[in-house]
Design an enzyme around this catalytic site. Structure first.
Site, PDB file in Angstrom:
ATOM      1  CE  LYS A  22      -1.914   1.807   3.982  1.00 60.42           C
ATOM      2  NZ  LYS A  22      -1.729   3.240   4.140  1.00 60.42           N
ATOM      3  CG  ASN A  23       2.081   2.723   3.570  1.00 61.34           C
ATOM      4  OD1 ASN A  23       0.927   3.049   3.227  1.00 61.34           O
ATOM      5  ND2 ASN A  23       2.396   2.429   4.816  1.00 61.34           N
ATOM      6  NE  ARG A  93       0.762  11.803   7.445  1.00 64.38           N
ATOM      7  CZ  ARG A  93       1.029  13.049   7.880  1.00 64.38           C
ATOM      8  NH1 ARG A  93       0.065  13.901   8.066  1.00 64.38           N
ATOM      9  NH2 ARG A  93       2.276  13.411   8.112  1.00 64.38           N
ATOM     10  CB  CYS A 117      -4.485   6.582  10.635  1.00 61.73           C
ATOM     11  SG  CYS A 117      -4.721   5.073   9.717  1.00 61.73           S
ATOM     12  NE  ARG A 122      -0.307  10.440  10.510  1.00 54.24           N
ATOM     13  CZ  ARG A 122      -0.652   9.454   9.672  1.00 54.24           C
ATOM     14  NH1 ARG A 122      -1.908   9.188   9.447  1.00 54.24           N
ATOM     15  NH2 ARG A 122       0.281   8.777   9.026  1.00 54.24           N
ATOM     16  N   PRO A 123       2.083  16.366  11.651  1.00 56.58           N
ATOM     17  CG  PRO A 123       4.067  16.989  12.673  1.00 56.58           C
ATOM     18  CD  PRO A 123       2.894  16.059  12.822  1.00 56.58           C
ATOM     19  CB  ILE A 124       3.094  18.137   6.272  1.00 54.13           C
ATOM     20  CG1 ILE A 124       2.305  19.441   6.156  1.00 54.13           C
ATOM     21  CG2 ILE A 124       2.147  16.950   6.291  1.00 54.13           C
ATOM     22  CD1 ILE A 124       1.673  19.615   4.771  1.00 54.13           C
ATOM     23  CG  ASP A 125       7.493  20.036  10.684  1.00 52.07           C
ATOM     24  OD1 ASP A 125       6.748  19.048  10.856  1.00 52.07           O
ATOM     25  OD2 ASP A 125       8.665  20.041  11.083  1.00 52.07           O
ATOM     26  CD  GLN A 126      11.445  18.269   9.241  1.00 55.01           C
ATOM     27  OE1 GLN A 126      12.514  18.160   8.639  1.00 55.01           O
ATOM     28  NE2 GLN A 126      11.228  19.203  10.143  1.00 55.01           N
ATOM     29  CG  ASP A 306       2.583   1.439   9.504  1.00 58.03           C
ATOM     30  OD1 ASP A 306       2.803   1.711   8.319  1.00 58.03           O
ATOM     31  OD2 ASP A 306       2.311   2.308  10.354  1.00 58.03           O
ATOM     32  NE  ARG A 398      -7.338   4.722   4.790  1.00 59.62           N
ATOM     33  CZ  ARG A 398      -6.416   5.295   5.571  1.00 59.62           C
ATOM     34  NH1 ARG A 398      -6.571   5.336   6.874  1.00 59.62           N
ATOM     35  NH2 ARG A 398      -5.320   5.820   5.033  1.00 59.62           N
TER      36      ARG A 398
HETATM   37  C1  EPZ Z   1       3.789   6.855   6.584  1.00 62.81           C
HETATM   38  O1  EPZ Z   1       3.073   7.918   7.183  1.00 62.81           O
HETATM   39  C2  EPZ Z   1       2.799   5.730   6.435  1.00 62.81           C
HETATM   40  N1  EPZ Z   1       1.696   6.142   5.567  1.00 62.81           N
HETATM   41  C3  EPZ Z   1       2.261   5.330   7.803  1.00 62.81           C
HETATM   42  O2  EPZ Z   1       1.486   4.160   7.594  1.00 62.81           O
HETATM   43  C4  EPZ Z   1       3.414   4.958   8.716  1.00 62.81           C
HETATM   44  O3  EPZ Z   1       2.905   4.747  10.016  1.00 62.81           O
HETATM   45  C5  EPZ Z   1       4.450   6.085   8.761  1.00 62.81           C
HETATM   46  O4  EPZ Z   1       4.859   6.410   7.418  1.00 62.81           O
HETATM   47  C6  EPZ Z   1       5.700   5.690   9.545  1.00 62.81           C
HETATM   48  O5  EPZ Z   1       6.292   4.564   8.947  1.00 62.81           O
HETATM   49  C7  EPZ Z   1       1.885   6.091   4.225  1.00 62.81           C
HETATM   50  O6  EPZ Z   1       2.947   5.728   3.756  1.00 62.81           O
HETATM   51  C8  EPZ Z   1       0.723   6.506   3.382  1.00 62.81           C
HETATM   52  P1  EPZ Z   1       6.132   9.924   8.700  1.00 62.81           P
HETATM   53  P2  EPZ Z   1       3.757   9.376   7.232  1.00 62.81           P
HETATM   54  O7  EPZ Z   1       6.139  11.200   7.933  1.00 62.81           O
HETATM   55  O8  EPZ Z   1       4.543   9.597   6.000  1.00 62.81           O
HETATM   56  C9  EPZ Z   1       6.711  13.096  12.210  1.00 62.81           C
HETATM   57  C10 EPZ Z   1      -0.333   2.769   7.655  1.00 62.81           C
HETATM   58  O9  EPZ Z   1      -0.766   2.152   8.650  1.00 62.81           O
HETATM   59  N2  EPZ Z   1       6.720  14.098  11.148  1.00 62.81           N
HETATM   60  O10 EPZ Z   1       7.224   8.937   8.476  1.00 62.81           O
HETATM   61  O11 EPZ Z   1       2.717  10.349   7.616  1.00 62.81           O
HETATM   62  C11 EPZ Z   1       5.341  12.462  12.367  1.00 62.81           C
HETATM   63  O12 EPZ Z   1       4.528  13.228  13.222  1.00 62.81           O
HETATM   64  C12 EPZ Z   1       0.069   4.203   7.805  1.00 62.81           C
HETATM   65  O13 EPZ Z   1      -0.118   2.273   6.533  1.00 62.81           O
HETATM   66  C13 EPZ Z   1       6.986  15.416  11.462  1.00 62.81           C
HETATM   67  O14 EPZ Z   1       7.204  15.769  12.619  1.00 62.81           O
HETATM   68  O15 EPZ Z   1       4.749   9.183   8.471  1.00 62.81           O
HETATM   69  C14 EPZ Z   1       5.668  11.107  12.944  1.00 62.81           C
HETATM   70  O16 EPZ Z   1       5.795  11.244  14.355  1.00 62.81           O
HETATM   71  C15 EPZ Z   1      -0.326   4.760   9.163  1.00 62.81           C
HETATM   72  N3  EPZ Z   1       6.984  16.342  10.454  1.00 62.81           N
HETATM   73  C16 EPZ Z   1       7.041  10.786  12.350  1.00 62.81           C
HETATM   74  O17 EPZ Z   1       7.560  12.011  11.857  1.00 62.81           O
HETATM   75  C17 EPZ Z   1       6.744  15.992   9.141  1.00 62.81           C
HETATM   76  O18 EPZ Z   1       6.773  16.870   8.261  1.00 62.81           O
HETATM   77  C18 EPZ Z   1       6.969   9.787  11.197  1.00 62.81           C
HETATM   78  O19 EPZ Z   1       6.031  10.286  10.252  1.00 62.81           O
HETATM   79  C19 EPZ Z   1       6.471  14.638   8.853  1.00 62.81           C
HETATM   80  C20 EPZ Z   1       6.469  13.709   9.863  1.00 62.81           C
END
Ligand code: EPZ
Length: 422
Positions: A22-23, A93, A117, A122-126, A306, A398
């Site tokens: 999926k991811n 997302r 979810c 779930r910020p996107i600052d990065q 996950d 999903r």
């Molecule tokens: C992806 O989410 C996956 N989703 C999630 O899977 C998975 O849990 C996650 O990666 C971690 O492996 C998809 O791929 C669609 P991250 P993503 O950005 O990209 C923080 C599932 O069950 N962060 O790696 O949103 C964030 O808050 C789903 O399939 C920032 O602070 O995860 C988190 O604590 C659920 N700023 C950590 O980083 C940012 O700009 C990891 O988030 C981005 C993230």
């Protein structure tokens, strides 16, 4: 509305075939927006997030044809940026990959706020830091995120403050057609990052280092069509590994890459589960009882977040007290309340769950509070004595293709039934 009804206590025996990841699929589908040519994707998982992503491309003017053999042909030659449908975008997302893909293709982006979810912020600052590093000016309003790059997208160096899967994929999408070279430091290393990079390289991109914490992207003028098969889903595979252990069955899990499952295998073996690895399959069986362990979820190659709810369900029926630390996603223990309804004895304090193993669980009515929590409810229901009913199963659909059919085939007593509304 539908629910799952599970009559537990039956060991799973036989073989299941794992679908595409999926991811990886979601990043690749939106990556097709970068290519003005036909792309054939094979092994796409037939899950609701994939169907939603394909519908979003259709609503943007992309041509999407689903073939009888399960392959999908996508041609975004005539796709238009900035018009993705907010009603669909907000359901997932991963819609935020439209930001990177639109910026990479059109030099600008306008995308509604995405959903997914509910783990809290779930910020996107990065992601935003990355887009700005490439020359984008980002504007965030209540409804939309807009990015403008008047002088075009130019390669740059970027160090992620946080290891982010989504941020890393978004940077790949935004930089493959940039002027110059982009280097991402502290990049995520998950297999789905590698799969998105491999897909883009098959389309003519020049990406090196995916799977390490430093990824280099040399911008190219344009990308061309290709045929690409999605990598097997390590989280789906891990979910069936744990279902086999929880029901004390013996499952052969086909279409896997054992290397991707190493951290899951290591922790299950520590619990006393036996895991035999073959080229593209693994066989999982478990004695009674299983041992407690301590575990912390980490970015790949650590134990995946996950897979956290699923192993919690297994530890709930293993001997002794286990400690489970969620090291990646905030607020990812909401499902524990549902496990308690089944008889689990778990205390949560911040990022740590203390799990006191019990001899067995009993059936109850529970909810899937999110995708992987729903998978944990299925595992717990399969291992429980009596009948478990799981509501809000749209979360599960999903990310798991035909979970009822796959489980029935290996001996589970599981049905999807309509909820009778008064
Ligand atoms: C992806 O989410 C996956 N989703 C999630 O899977 C998975 O849990 C996650 O990666 C971690 O492996 C998809 O791929 C669609 P991250 P993503 O950005 O990209 C923080 C599932 O069950 N962060 O790696 O949103 C964030 O808050 C789903 O399939 C920032 O602070 O995860 C988190 O604590 C659920 N700023 C950590 O980083 C940012 O700009 C990891 O988030 C981005 C993230």
């Amino acid at each position: 509305m539908e629910k799952l009804v599970i009559r537990g206590g039956k060991p799973l025996n036989g073989s299941v075939v794992i679908s595409g990841m999926k991811n990886a699929a979601l990043g690749i589908i939106f990556g097709c927006l970068l290519v003005k040519d036909k792309i054939t994707l094979e092994d796409l998982p037939l899950i609701s997030d994939v169907k939603l992503s394909l519908d979003i491309l259709r609503r943007m003017g992309g041509e999407v044809t689903e073939n009888e053999d399960g392959s999908v042909v996508i041609d975004c030659t005539n796709a238009v940026g900035g018009i993705s449908p907010c009603d669909l975008v907000k359901k997932m997302r991963a819609s935020y990959y439209l930001l990177g893909a639109e910026l990479g293709r059109f030099g600008r982006a306008k995308v509604g706020r995405s959903g997914g979810c509910d783990f809290g912020s779930r910020p996107i600052d990065q992601h935003i830091k990355g887009f700005e590093a490439l020359g984008g000016v980002v504007t965030v309003s209540d409804d939309y995120i807009r990015i403008e790059a008047e002088n075009g997208i130019r390669g740059n160096e970027l160090f992620f403050d946080v290891i982010t899967v989504g941020g890393t994929i978004n940077m790949l999408l935004a930089s493959v057609l940039a002027e110059g070279t982009t280097v991402i430091e502290n990049a995520a290393k998950e297999p789905h990052i590698v799969d998105v990079a491999n897909f883009l390289n098959t389309c003519g991109a020049v990406i090196t280092g995916a799977g390490t914490d430093t990824i280099k992207i040399k911008g190219v003028k344009e990308l061309h069509g290709c045929t690409y098969a999605i990598v097997p889903d390590m989280i789906e595979a891990g979910t069936y590994m744990i279902a086999a252990a929880a029901t004390r069955g013996c499952l052969r899990i086909e279409n896997v890459i054992p290397k991707h499952l190493e951290s899951i295998t290591a922790k299950l073996v520590e619990m006393g589960v036996s895991v035999d690895e073959f080229d593209d399959a693994i066989v999982v069986s478990a004695p009674d009882p299983l041992r407690h362990i301590n575990l912390k979820t980490l970015p790949y190659p650590g134990y995946p977040t996950d897979m956290q709810p699923q192993i919690c369900a297994l530890l709930a029926i293993s001997e002794g007290t286990s400690h489970l630390i969620e090291g990646v996603i905030e607020n990812r223990f909401r499902y524990v309340e549902e496990l308690r309804r089944l008889g689990a004895s778990i205390d949560v304090n911040g990022k740590t769950a203390t799990i006191n193993g019990v001899s067995g669980l009993h059936g109850a009515r529970v909810r899937a509070v999110d995708l992987r929590a729903g998978a944990a409810m299925v595992i717990a229901g399969l291992a429980s004595d009596g009948v478990t009913e799981i509501e809000d199963i749209h979360h599960i659909e999903r990310g798991y293709h035909d979970i009822v059919g796959k489980l029935k085939k290996v001996g589970a007593d599981i049905e999807k039934v309509e909820i009778q509304t008064l």
